[in-house]
Write a protein that holds these residues in place. Structure first.
Motif, PDB file in Angstrom:
ATOM      1  N   LEU A  43       0.823  -1.247   0.032  1.00 44.36           N
ATOM      2  CA  LEU A  43       0.153   0.029   0.099  1.00 44.36           C
ATOM      3  C   LEU A  43       0.808   1.346  -0.051  1.00 44.36           C
ATOM      4  CD1 LEU A  43      -2.540  -0.936   2.456  1.00 44.36           C
ATOM      5  CD2 LEU A  43      -2.785  -1.206   0.099  1.00 44.36           C
ATOM      6  N   ARG A  86     -12.758  -1.157  -0.202  1.00 41.79           N
ATOM      7  CA  ARG A  86     -11.566  -0.742  -0.681  1.00 41.79           C
ATOM      8  C   ARG A  86     -10.949   0.140   0.313  1.00 41.79           C
ATOM      9  NH1 ARG A  86     -15.759   2.193  -4.771  1.00 41.79           N
ATOM     10  NH2 ARG A  86     -17.091   1.550  -2.870  1.00 41.79           N
ATOM     11  N   CYS A  89      -4.636   3.726  -0.534  1.00 38.80           N
ATOM     12  CA  CYS A  89      -3.079   3.831  -0.694  1.00 38.80           C
ATOM     13  C   CYS A  89      -2.671   4.919  -0.237  1.00 38.80           C
ATOM     14  CB  CYS A  89      -2.605   3.212  -1.822  1.00 38.80           C
ATOM     15  SG  CYS A  89      -3.151   1.500  -2.142  1.00 38.80           S
ATOM     16  N   SER A  93      -4.780   6.358  -4.376  1.00 43.81           N
ATOM     17  CA  SER A  93      -5.531   5.462  -5.069  1.00 43.81           C
ATOM     18  C   SER A  93      -6.245   4.369  -4.116  1.00 43.81           C
ATOM     19  CB  SER A  93      -4.540   4.552  -6.054  1.00 43.81           C
ATOM     20  OG  SER A  93      -3.705   4.037  -5.481  1.00 43.81           O
ATOM     21  N   TYR A  94      -7.073   3.639  -4.550  1.00 43.35           N
ATOM     22  CA  TYR A  94      -7.726   2.710  -3.702  1.00 43.35           C
ATOM     23  C   TYR A  94      -7.479   1.263  -4.314  1.00 43.35           C
ATOM     24  CZ  TYR A  94     -10.240   6.017  -0.864  1.00 43.35           C
ATOM     25  OH  TYR A  94     -10.497   7.105   0.094  1.00 43.35           O
ATOM     26  N   LYS A  95      -7.287   0.320  -3.329  1.00 43.21           N
ATOM     27  CA  LYS A  95      -6.996  -1.166  -3.551  1.00 43.21           C
ATOM     28  C   LYS A  95      -8.335  -1.884  -3.263  1.00 43.21           C
ATOM     29  CE  LYS A  95      -2.329  -1.506  -4.458  1.00 43.21           C
ATOM     30  NZ  LYS A  95      -0.820  -2.408  -4.445  1.00 43.21           N
ATOM     31  N   TRP A  96      -8.750  -2.988  -3.823  1.00 42.32           N
ATOM     32  CA  TRP A  96      -9.875  -3.764  -3.450  1.00 42.32           C
ATOM     33  C   TRP A  96      -9.293  -4.791  -2.568  1.00 42.32           C
ATOM     34  CZ3 TRP A  96     -15.027  -3.310  -3.720  1.00 42.32           C
ATOM     35  CH2 TRP A  96     -15.701  -2.325  -4.396  1.00 42.32           C
ATOM     36  N   ASP A 116      -5.348  -8.682  -1.876  1.00 36.41           N
ATOM     37  CA  ASP A 116      -5.387  -7.681  -2.921  1.00 36.41           C
ATOM     38  C   ASP A 116      -6.137  -8.296  -4.184  1.00 36.41           C
ATOM     39  OD1 ASP A 116      -5.309  -5.478  -4.626  1.00 36.41           O
ATOM     40  OD2 ASP A 116      -3.140  -5.440  -4.670  1.00 36.41           O
ATOM     41  N   THR A 118      -7.593  -6.402  -6.503  1.00 33.06           N
ATOM     42  CA  THR A 118      -7.743  -5.079  -7.390  1.00 33.06           C
ATOM     43  C   THR A 118      -7.538  -5.682  -8.885  1.00 33.06           C
ATOM     44  OG1 THR A 118      -6.664  -3.513  -5.655  1.00 33.06           O
ATOM     45  CG2 THR A 118      -6.969  -2.794  -8.053  1.00 33.06           C
TER      46      THR A 118
END
Length: 668
Positions: A43, A86, A89, A93-96, A116, A118
């Motif tokens: 992240l 989500r 980071c 941004s966002y990560k699933w 992760d 994403t």
């Protein structure tokens, strides 16, 4: 709290530092207690940044409510929860992340594993957009396809029928392969396995996944040439029906097979491999051999009965004639000669009964036997007949108990064992014949299931010969099994010994070390005296320990367990090891605690002698109690002057074990 957090961080670093998944421990407010490095490089945050804010603060606002609800549930009850949200980071941004979480209410901690996903979500979105585009194109072209499909419908229906037939045929073939009790193996032209059914796994031990695409695993160096010849003939179109061969299973045991094989062909009719069907006939072969042995025994019994009948006819007039000669002479020398002839004739009659005993199971006459006198007679014969290169020694106590036995059969047992001992010492050596009174307890019986508790006279025949390899030790009592050259042994000696001893209500033990000799101990039950019991020495109090730590090293689980229970019941603390290498490791771990080591001498991986040398490098004054089944080794140890060594005869009773441990600890 900081120490607690660092402890958990160390644990996660140790066990999960290499995990690509995001592992963490949270408190019930959603703050990090510990996390693995995947959080930082996954992240973009540093460890300090991750610890500075509660985990929930970086969850996307749209996903925060469901995440808070899941955390609240974990704080109320122990459960397993899956969360999809989500996570922000460092770059914004966002990560699933897909979370799998559980909680520990007593420690007020939540354990989470986040993966992760994403790329998966991105792919799903792309697929969704692609599907929308495809749907649009499908709508445009549906009319065209419908017209084209109408023309192809008949052809498709025909193909479907063909495919269904092929599918059913394939399912049928698969069912046949899986249900077949025979191993079905197909290989290609390079002899790599293409088909390996469940029966092949059951017979040989390798799974389908282990062999598909590889050479068959059961071909050894001994069978490789034969296998290559077979394969070449099959690949050249030859068919084989029901021929026998032997292969090895995964565990190394041989298996007998009845094999049929035929070549397989490709669509052009060219040979592209061959198919083999193999049936395990090991049990059938064993039954066949057993049947043949039974027939041989029956034939031997018939022959022995005929010989015995003829010998009785020969001996009867001799015995009667001797009586007539006694009536007609008064010469002392002649009378002594007649007595000698009478004894020889009676011995011949005894031998006839002995043959009948083995061949037809005829039970000889039982009577009280003075064991010491019988052993002394046997010793005289041995001293007169044994080669000069073999030294004979004996040890018979004066108070040896009597046994109820057939004298001829008891004599046969001893002579068979002595002859075997002689044959094991082709270059000379030492032969020891000894006997003693023993009272076996439940500890001994637990180590030797064939034994029973009570009073016995044990007779031991021990040699210093080449010993018996472990792989054949269990077979030496089988009828017709012999390691001697053809014509030099029938393979009936030890099987006859075992049958006679068992018929007398006794048992025997075999202890052997390759290169060090062999010991046979024969136990005959001592009958009760007219008063009802054998006169036994008064039972003495068992010596007990005072919390001393003892290490038991033995590859026999039953011996380890019983010895451990016995020592623990009498005040000792016990550690165990299953072989010499394990014993060295256990001693090194507890060197400051262990007061005494009890070790078997014949063990896998590292034998007792090698282990003792290793222990002495750790501690030159280590106390060793060597458990050995060879009486010569016991006696040699008893003559040692060292206070650090002693030997215990194996197998041993509880009293022998406790006294040996007590005496060695006191002496040292």
């Amino acid at each position: 709290m900081e120490e607690h957090r660092m402890k958990h961080i160390q644990e996660l670093d140790r066990f999960f530092s290499l995990s690509p998944d995001l592992l963490c421990i949270l408190d019930f407010e959603g703050r990090f207690i510990s996390f693995n490095p995947a959080w930082e490089y996954g992240l973009g945050y540093s460890a300090e940044e991750l610890s500075s804010l509660p985990c929930l603060d970086r969850v996307h606002p749209d996903d925060r409510a469901q995440t808070v609800e899941a955390v609240s549930r974990l704080a109320r009850e122990t459960a397993s929860v899956t969360i999809l949200n989500r996570y922000e980071c460092k770059d914004g941004s966002y990560k699933w992340l897909r979370w799998n979480c559980t909680s520990d209410l007593s420690r007020r901690e939540i354990y989470g594993i986040a993966r992760d996903i994403t790329p998966v979500r991105k792919l799903q979105n792309e697929l969704h957009e692609l599907n929308a585009t495809l749907e649009q194109r499908v709508r445009v072209r549906t009319e065209q396809w419908q017209r084209a499909n109408e023309a192809l419908r008949t052809e498709v229906a025909a193909r479907m029928q063909t495919e269904e037939a092929l599918r059913q045929a394939y399912q049928t073939l698969t069912s046949i392969l899986e249900a077949s009790p025979h191993a079905i193996i197909a290989v290609d032209s390079s002899r790599n396995v293409k088909v390996w059914n469940a029966a092949a796994t059951r017979i040989f031990g390798w799974s389908e996944e282990e062999v598909i695409g590889r050479k068959v695993p059961f071909v050894t160096e001994e069978t490789r040439e034969q296998s290559n010849q077979f394969n070449q003939r099959a690949l050249h179109g030859e068919t084989f029906i029901n021929f026998e061969l032997r292969r090895h299973k995964r565990d190394g045991t041989p298996t007998d097979l009845l094999v049929s094989a035929a070549p397989t062909r490709d669509t052009h009719g060219e040979i592209d491999g061959f198919l083999t069907v193999a049936t395990d006939i090991t049990e059938h072969k064993a039954l066949e051999q057993q049947f043949l042995r039974t027939q041989r025994l029956e034939s031997l019994g018939t022959l022995a009965s005929g010989i015995a009948h003829d010998l009785n006819n020969v001996l009867s007039p001799i015995v009667m004639s001797l009586e007539l000669f006694r009536l007609r002479t008064t010469d002392g020398t002649m009378l002594r000669t007649l007595d000698t002839l009478d004894q020889c004739a009676q011995r011949g009659a005894d031998l006839v009964r002995q043959v009948l005993t083995f061949a037809r199971g005829v039970q000889g006459e039982r009577m009280p036997v003075q064991t010491k006198h019988l052993l002394q007679d046997v010793e005289k014969v041995v001293l007169q007949t044994m080669p000069k290169s073999i030294t004979v020694s004996s040890d018979f106590p004066t108070d040896l108990w009597m046994v109820s036995a057939d004298v001829t059969q008891l004599h046969q047992v001893l002579m068979n064992l002595i002859v075997n001992a002689r044959d094991a010492m082709t270059d000379g050596g030492s032969l020891s014949i000894s006997a003693r009174n023993v009272t076996l307890d439940e500890t001994y019986v637990a180590m030797n299931p064939q034994a029973s508790a009570g009073a016995f006279v044990v007779i031991e025949v021990q040699d210093s010969g080449h010993g018996i390899p472990p792989e054949i030790k269990e077979r030496v009592f089988q009828p017709f099994f012999t390691t001697k050259e053809v014509g030099k042994g029938s393979g009936l000696g030890l099987s006859t010994v075992a049958a006679i001893v068992k018929n007398h209500g006794g048992f025997l033990t075999l202890y052997s070390e390759v290169g060090r000799g062999t010991s046979f101990k024969v136990y005959f039950p001592a009958p009760k005296s007219p008063a009802g019991q054998i006169n036994k020495p008064a039972r003495q109090t068992m010596p007990a320990g005072n919390g001393e730590t003892v290490l038991i090293v033995d590859d026999e689980a039953a011996v380890r367990d019983i010895a451990k229970l016995t020592l623990e019941a009498h005040g000792y603390r016990v550690l165990v090891a299953q072989d010499g290498a394990d014993g060295v490791a256990e001693y090194a771990k507890h060197a400051g605690e262990i007061r005494l080591v009890i070790s078997d001498m014949d063990m896998p991986v590292m034998n007792g002698a090698a282990m003792i040398r290793s222990l002495e490098r750790i501690n030159p004054n280590v106390r060793i109690l060597s458990a050995s089944g060879l009486t010569a080794a016991v006696r040699a140890s008893q003559q040692q002057t060292s206070h650090w060594r002693a030997t215990l005869p194996k197998p041993y009773t509880a009293e022998q074990l406790l006294r040996a441990v007590h005496d060695l600890l006191q002496a040292a």
